[in-house]
Design a protein around this motif. Structure first.
Motif, PDB file in Angstrom:
ATOM      1  N   LYS A 163       0.198  -7.386  -4.956  1.00  0.00           N
ATOM      2  CA  LYS A 163      -1.056  -6.641  -4.992  1.00  0.00           C
ATOM      3  C   LYS A 163      -0.807  -5.233  -4.472  1.00  0.00           C
ATOM      4  O   LYS A 163      -0.190  -5.052  -3.424  1.00  0.00           O
ATOM      5  CB  LYS A 163      -2.113  -7.323  -4.122  1.00  0.00           C
ATOM      6  N   THR A 164      -1.267  -4.235  -5.197  1.00  0.00           N
ATOM      7  CA  THR A 164      -1.034  -2.847  -4.805  1.00  0.00           C
ATOM      8  C   THR A 164      -2.349  -2.156  -4.496  1.00  0.00           C
ATOM      9  O   THR A 164      -3.381  -2.426  -5.117  1.00  0.00           O
ATOM     10  CB  THR A 164      -0.305  -2.063  -5.912  1.00  0.00           C
ATOM     11  N   GLY A 165      -2.297  -1.251  -3.543  1.00  0.00           N
ATOM     12  CA  GLY A 165      -3.453  -0.446  -3.162  1.00  0.00           C
ATOM     13  C   GLY A 165      -2.983   0.933  -2.741  1.00  0.00           C
ATOM     14  O   GLY A 165      -1.797   1.258  -2.809  1.00  0.00           O
ATOM     15  N   MET A 166      -3.924   1.740  -2.280  1.00  0.00           N
ATOM     16  CA  MET A 166      -3.588   3.108  -1.922  1.00  0.00           C
ATOM     17  C   MET A 166      -4.407   3.554  -0.719  1.00  0.00           C
ATOM     18  O   MET A 166      -5.584   3.190  -0.593  1.00  0.00           O
ATOM     19  CB  MET A 166      -3.834   4.054  -3.095  1.00  0.00           C
ATOM     20  N   VAL A 167      -3.759   4.330   0.143  1.00  0.00           N
ATOM     21  CA  VAL A 167      -4.426   4.930   1.302  1.00  0.00           C
ATOM     22  C   VAL A 167      -4.093   6.410   1.296  1.00  0.00           C
ATOM     23  O   VAL A 167      -2.922   6.788   1.129  1.00  0.00           O
ATOM     24  CB  VAL A 167      -3.964   4.288   2.622  1.00  0.00           C
ATOM     25  N   THR A 168      -5.076   7.271   1.435  1.00  0.00           N
ATOM     26  CA  THR A 168      -4.844   8.710   1.542  1.00  0.00           C
ATOM     27  C   THR A 168      -5.323   9.195   2.899  1.00  0.00           C
ATOM     28  O   THR A 168      -6.359   8.753   3.401  1.00  0.00           O
ATOM     29  CB  THR A 168      -5.567   9.485   0.429  1.00  0.00           C
ATOM     30  N   LEU A 169      -4.557  10.112   3.460  1.00  0.00           N
ATOM     31  CA  LEU A 169      -4.837  10.627   4.797  1.00  0.00           C
ATOM     32  C   LEU A 169      -4.902  12.139   4.751  1.00  0.00           C
ATOM     33  O   LEU A 169      -3.947  12.800   4.332  1.00  0.00           O
ATOM     34  CB  LEU A 169      -3.739  10.168   5.768  1.00  0.00           C
ATOM     35  N   TYR A 196       0.838  -1.201   0.000  1.00  0.00           N
ATOM     36  CA  TYR A 196       0.000   0.000   0.000  1.00  0.00           C
ATOM     37  C   TYR A 196       0.874   1.252   0.000  1.00  0.00           C
ATOM     38  O   TYR A 196       1.850   1.334   0.764  1.00  0.00           O
ATOM     39  CB  TYR A 196      -0.915   0.035   1.226  1.00  0.00           C
ATOM     40  N   CYS A 197       0.510   2.194  -0.848  1.00  0.00           N
ATOM     41  CA  CYS A 197       1.102   3.541  -0.804  1.00  0.00           C
ATOM     42  C   CYS A 197       0.200   4.412   0.062  1.00  0.00           C
ATOM     43  O   CYS A 197      -0.961   4.653  -0.288  1.00  0.00           O
ATOM     44  CB  CYS A 197       1.220   4.128  -2.203  1.00  0.00           C
ATOM     45  N   VAL A 198       0.719   4.863   1.194  1.00  0.00           N
ATOM     46  CA  VAL A 198      -0.034   5.707   2.122  1.00  0.00           C
ATOM     47  C   VAL A 198       0.438   7.139   1.922  1.00  0.00           C
ATOM     48  O   VAL A 198       1.597   7.466   2.188  1.00  0.00           O
ATOM     49  CB  VAL A 198       0.184   5.270   3.580  1.00  0.00           C
ATOM     50  N   ILE A 199      -0.446   7.997   1.436  1.00  0.00           N
ATOM     51  CA  ILE A 199      -0.081   9.367   1.070  1.00  0.00           C
ATOM     52  C   ILE A 199      -0.685  10.345   2.072  1.00  0.00           C
ATOM     53  O   ILE A 199      -1.901  10.412   2.242  1.00  0.00           O
ATOM     54  CB  ILE A 199      -0.556   9.706  -0.353  1.00  0.00           C
TER      55      ILE A 199
END
Length: 446
Positions: free
Chosen positions: A283-289, A244-247
């Protein structure tokens, strides 16, 4: 019809210069009356030439000059995007064309002007590039063409209806470059280090001769006895792991470098990284904060995942509030049951800011492999290397050195609690993140 004619007709600087010269000549005739007839003849000749010039410019019909703008349906943020203009001269004589583009307000370009000479029936292509630094919609206006004949006394305004809206997406050009070099096994030319990957799963792959650096625990003694040299087992690399890319979209990501904000650097990097992770079988995903809002795009290795990531990243904007890391740690703990690699794109400018969020980072690192990516202030780094000769300059340099030292201390502080970190200049973010990911894969930490 007559209104359209007046609206499209303009006189050139040459015409006004000649008119001004004739006016001065009329002033001279006040002192020399015998020259009055000459001034009148010059005026009549100028008016006749203007009428002839206008006649030739407007006798060619509705499409004396074809103007066509060609460009991609979407732009890549932070990259040079090419726009081409196609001009076709349908006059029976050569003309000079001055092109003035109505560019989107985001570029703040108010002096766009190109001049081109076209022979009768000639077709020419002109091109220029634009580098957007903000994501969103860009409105292009008309392409204004001012046509002049060889006399150059008047000009005809031709503006085709070609207004269009272009969407600027995260840097998909950078993504294509990585895909191209990856397809041709030339990623080393971009700076991606080739990692020697040895899987530690239980699925056997092949037997090979021992080389320095191999794990001695994988020695195959039967094969060694048969060959008379050390042989080791290799296993298939682990795949289908969640990444996961957490931005962080807080105010600390608003800082600009070379026209782009830190958030845009993070978005461009996460797009390229996600594509490489998919190619590696993960597996790739994304989280935005943002403040107390946490949005999650579940990890997947489907072919449509890149399109979902691109559309999700397109609309992201920074906030003026500080992000709530407690909310992030609680949300991810409840949403993710499987251990994942979390690449957190954020920025800390002081040890106090890091200490404030450190308990929540430690909580995330307890259940997941956490990599904190934050940015080196390259402008401050330049100040630390400047030669100073004044007291004020010394104070500035000492303060800059203090900030640079704090960044290094942050790396040590994160390492002390077992949290992986990456301190990188913004322009090298993508490259360093990809190399770090390949390193973690090679060490089988994911």
């Amino acid at each position: 019809m007559l209104k359209a004619f007046y609206q499209s007709l303009f006189f050139t600087t040459r015409f006004y210069a000649l008119m001004g010269g004739i006016a001065i000549f009329f002033v001279v005739t006040f002192f020399f009356p015998s020259l009055l007839i000459v001034a009148q003849l010059l005026t009549a000749a100028l008016l006749l030439l203007v009428m002839v010039d206008i006649f030739f410019l407007y006798q060619a019909g509705k499409q004396p000059l074809q103007v066509q703008r060609d460009m991609a349906s979407r732009f890549s943020n932070g990259d040079e995007n090419n726009i081409s203009l196609k001009l076709v001269n349908n006059y029976r004589f050569p003309v000079t064309v001055i092109v003035i583009e109505e560019l989107p307000v985001q570029f703040q370009v108010r002096d766009f002007r190109k001049k081109v000479f076209l022979k009768s029936g000639e077709e020419k292509d002109m091109s220029y590039t634009l580098r957007p630094v903000e994501r969103g919609e860009y409105q292009f206006g008309k392409t204004n063409a001012f046509v002049r004949s060889l006399l150059g006394l008047s000009q005809r305004h031709i503006a085709p209806v070609n207004e269009t809206t272009i969407k600027v997406y995260p840097s998909f050009m950078q993504l294509r470059n990585y895909e191209f070099f990856s397809f041709n096994n030339r990623l080393q030319e971009l700076g991606v280090h080739k990692k020697r990957v040895i899987g530690h799963s239980t699925e056997f792959d092949h037997i090979k001769e021992y080389s320095r650096g191999d794990d001695v625990r994988t020695l195959n003694w039967k094969a060694t006895a048969r060959r008379g040299t050390l042989m080791v087992n290799n296993y298939v690399e682990e795949k289908s792991q969640q990444v996961y890319c957490v931005i962080d979209k807080g105010r600390n990501m608003k800082m600009p470098f070379n026209g782009l904000s830190l958030l845009d650097y993070a978005i461009n990097s996460s797009l390229v990284f996600s594509n490489i992770a998919l190619q590696k079988g993960d597996k790739t995903g994304m989280v935005t904060l943002a403040a107390q809002q946490v949005e999650v795009l579940p990890a997947s290795n489907k072919k449509t995942q890149m399109n979902l990531l691109l559309e999700r990243l397109y609309a992201q904007e920074t906030q003026w509030e500080e992000s709530d890391y407690e909310k992030l740690s609680v949300s991810l703990r409840s949403m993710f049951s499987q251990r994942s690699l979390l690449i957190l794109y954020t920025n800390f400018e002081s040890m106090t800011g890091l200490q404030r969020q450190l308990p929540y980072l430690r909580r995330l690192a307890k259940y997941h492999l956490l990599l904190v990516v934050f940015f080196e202030n390259t402008e401050l780094k330049k100040v630390t290397k400047d030669d100073v000769h004044t007291v004020e300059g010394i104070y500035r340099q000492v303060i800059a050195q203090k900030f640079a030292y704090d960044k290094k201390q942050m790396v040590k502080e994160l390492t002390r609690y077992g949290i992986l970190s990456l301190l990188t200049p913004p322009e090298q973010l993508t490259l360093n993140v990809v190399n770090k990911y390949l390193e973690l894969k090679a060490r089988s930490l994911i």
